[in-house]
Design an enzyme around this catalytic site. Structure first.
Site, mmCIF file in Angstrom:
data_model
loop_
_atom_site.group_PDB
_atom_site.id
_atom_site.type_symbol
_atom_site.label_atom_id
_atom_site.label_comp_id
_atom_site.label_asym_id
_atom_site.label_seq_id
_atom_site.Cartn_x
_atom_site.Cartn_y
_atom_site.Cartn_z
ATOM 1 N N ASP A 270 0.837 -1.205 0.000
ATOM 2 C CA ASP A 270 0.000 0.000 0.000
ATOM 3 C C ASP A 270 0.869 1.251 0.000
ATOM 4 O O ASP A 270 1.985 1.241 0.528
ATOM 5 C CB ASP A 270 -0.923 -0.032 1.233
ATOM 6 C CG ASP A 270 -2.123 0.890 1.083
ATOM 7 O OD1 ASP A 270 -2.367 1.382 -0.038
ATOM 8 O OD2 ASP A 270 -2.826 1.115 2.088
ATOM 9 N N ASN B 277 -10.894 -2.698 -5.742
ATOM 10 C CA ASN B 277 -10.096 -1.744 -6.535
ATOM 11 C C ASN B 277 -10.694 -1.429 -7.909
ATOM 12 O O ASN B 277 -10.320 -0.437 -8.536
ATOM 13 C CB ASN B 277 -8.644 -2.224 -6.690
ATOM 14 C CG ASN B 277 -7.822 -2.142 -5.407
ATOM 15 O OD1 ASN B 277 -6.928 -2.957 -5.177
ATOM 16 N ND2 ASN B 277 -8.095 -1.161 -4.555
HETATM 17 C C1 IPE Z 1 -5.482 -2.878 -0.317
HETATM 18 O O1 IPE Z 1 -5.105 -1.562 -0.509
HETATM 19 C C2 IPE Z 1 -5.482 -3.604 -1.630
HETATM 20 C C3 IPE Z 1 -4.178 -3.856 -2.227
HETATM 21 C C4 IPE Z 1 -3.028 -3.590 -1.658
HETATM 22 C C5 IPE Z 1 -4.209 -4.443 -3.528
HETATM 23 P P1 IPE Z 1 -6.188 -0.405 -0.678
HETATM 24 O O2 IPE Z 1 -5.446 0.864 -0.784
HETATM 25 O O3 IPE Z 1 -7.127 -0.742 -1.790
HETATM 26 O O4 IPE Z 1 -6.985 -0.525 0.707
HETATM 27 P P2 IPE Z 1 -7.901 0.535 1.451
HETATM 28 O O5 IPE Z 1 -8.953 0.970 0.479
HETATM 29 O O6 IPE Z 1 -7.035 1.671 1.852
HETATM 30 O O7 IPE Z 1 -8.447 -0.193 2.633
HETATM 31 C C1 IPE Z 2 -1.469 0.212 -3.430
HETATM 32 O O1 IPE Z 2 -1.271 1.569 -3.433
HETATM 33 C C2 IPE Z 2 -1.716 -0.375 -4.799
HETATM 34 C C3 IPE Z 2 -3.081 -0.850 -5.022
HETATM 35 C C4 IPE Z 2 -4.036 -0.873 -4.138
HETATM 36 C C5 IPE Z 2 -3.373 -1.334 -6.356
HETATM 37 P P1 IPE Z 2 -2.486 2.598 -3.426
HETATM 38 O O2 IPE Z 2 -2.826 2.953 -4.841
HETATM 39 O O3 IPE Z 2 -3.616 2.084 -2.623
HETATM 40 O O4 IPE Z 2 -1.799 3.841 -2.726
HETATM 41 P P2 IPE Z 2 -2.491 4.889 -1.734
HETATM 42 O O5 IPE Z 2 -3.122 4.099 -0.613
HETATM 43 O O6 IPE Z 2 -3.502 5.647 -2.531
HETATM 44 O O7 IPE Z 2 -1.353 5.746 -1.279
HETATM 45 MG MG MG Z 3 -4.109 2.308 -0.668
#
Ligand code: IPE
Ligand code: IPE
Ligand code: MG
Length: 250
Positions: free
Chosen positions: A19, A67
């Site tokens: 994340d 996602n």
């Molecule tokens: C969790 O991250 C999913 C992945 C790492 C693929 P998100 O960024 O989607 O999670 P939330 O929405 O902050 O809980």
């Molecule tokens: C994790 O990084 C990747 C996926 C969930 C695909 P994020 O895209 O969730 O990054 P933040 O949470 O917005 O910083």
């Molecule tokens: Mg995230």
């Protein structure tokens, strides 16, 4: 005389909620997709770091069922990156004897991604040293619903007996059926939630949360999470005294 340090126990199966790609990009005034691009580089370096440190199985949460709700261009960009990464990594997986597996509803991914996944999974299926599991279009609740449906169908077909139901028999219908449970779950970016990831399988995993954003995650961060894992006592419902006396009689 100083005592020799206790040997490090390397967790067999490490799972990571990757994340912070978006925040990494935002803090640099870059588009979110640039964070994902850097995140893919970290996938590559972490796979080899895990192998070097002796981890046999690494599960990476790459795309959740939730996602899909992100802006269309971000979802499209992520799918293109995934296809590109898999195409580029195939030779490396073969050279380094890494077996690729997936969990999640991969049949709902774009056709191009499914094709390269099939090729890579087939080409690496015979490797036994080290497994990389990509969680793609994965969500625990969806997985449990799919498993319950398959289990009910097996009961109706006479292949399972409802009265014999146990977690051991039910878990054979999860997408992780032939994978061991994770020992250590790491989440980057400072968030301390599980976001629908391996809810059942992580029942007795140790959790390590790090503020590091995923694109900045290094081998040293992985080693430090493993060191933290070594400071924990996994009791599985027993008392500390029971664990110590069973270790002493081994
Ligand atoms: C969790 O991250 C999913 C992945 C790492 C693929 P998100 O960024 O989607 O999670 P939330 O929405 O902050 O809980
Ligand atoms: C994790 O990084 C990747 C996926 C969930 C695909 P994020 O895209 O969730 O990054 P933040 O949470 O917005 O910083
Ligand atoms: Mg995230």
């Amino acid at each position: 005389m100083s005592q020799a340090p206790a040997p490090i126990t390397v967790p067999h199966h490490v799972a990571i909620i990757m994340d912070g790609n978006g925040r990494w990009a935002k803090s640099r005034g870059l588009p979110r997709i640039e964070g994902h691009r850097r995140g893919v580089e970290t996938v590559r370096t972490t796979t080899f770091a895990a192998r070097d440190l002796g981890v046999k199985m690494l599960t990476l949460y790459a795309f959740s069922v939730e996602n899909w709700k992100r802006p269309q261009d971000e979802v499209g960009g992520l799918m293109s990156l995934l296809e590109y990464y898999l195409q580029k990594e195939l030779d490396t997986f073969i050279r380094d004897r890494v077996r690729l597996r997936t969990i999640g509803r991969t049949h709902e991914l774009p056709a191009g991604v499914q094709k390269v996944l099939r090729t890579t999974i087939e080409a690496t299926a015979h490797f036994t040293d080290c497994t990389l599991v990509l969680a793609l279009n994965y969500g625990s609740r969806t997985e449990v619903v799919d498993a319950a449906r398959a289990y009910a169908a097996a009961v109706a077909a006479g292949k399972e007996k409802l009265n014999d139901n146990s977690y051991a028999s039910f878990s054979r219908y999860l997408s992780t059926a032939d994978l061991p449970d994770p020992d250590l779950v790491i989440r980057t970016s400072g968030e301390t939630r599980i976001s629908n990831f391996l809810l059942l399988q992580a029942a007795y995993a140790e959790f390590v949360f790090t503020p590091t954003l995923w694109p900045d995650f290094t081998k040293a961060d992985l080693a430090s999470a493993i060191a933290e894992y070594n400071r924990r006592e996994r009791r599985f419902g027993l008392t500390s005294e029971q664990l110590k006396s069973s270790a002493a009689t081994k």
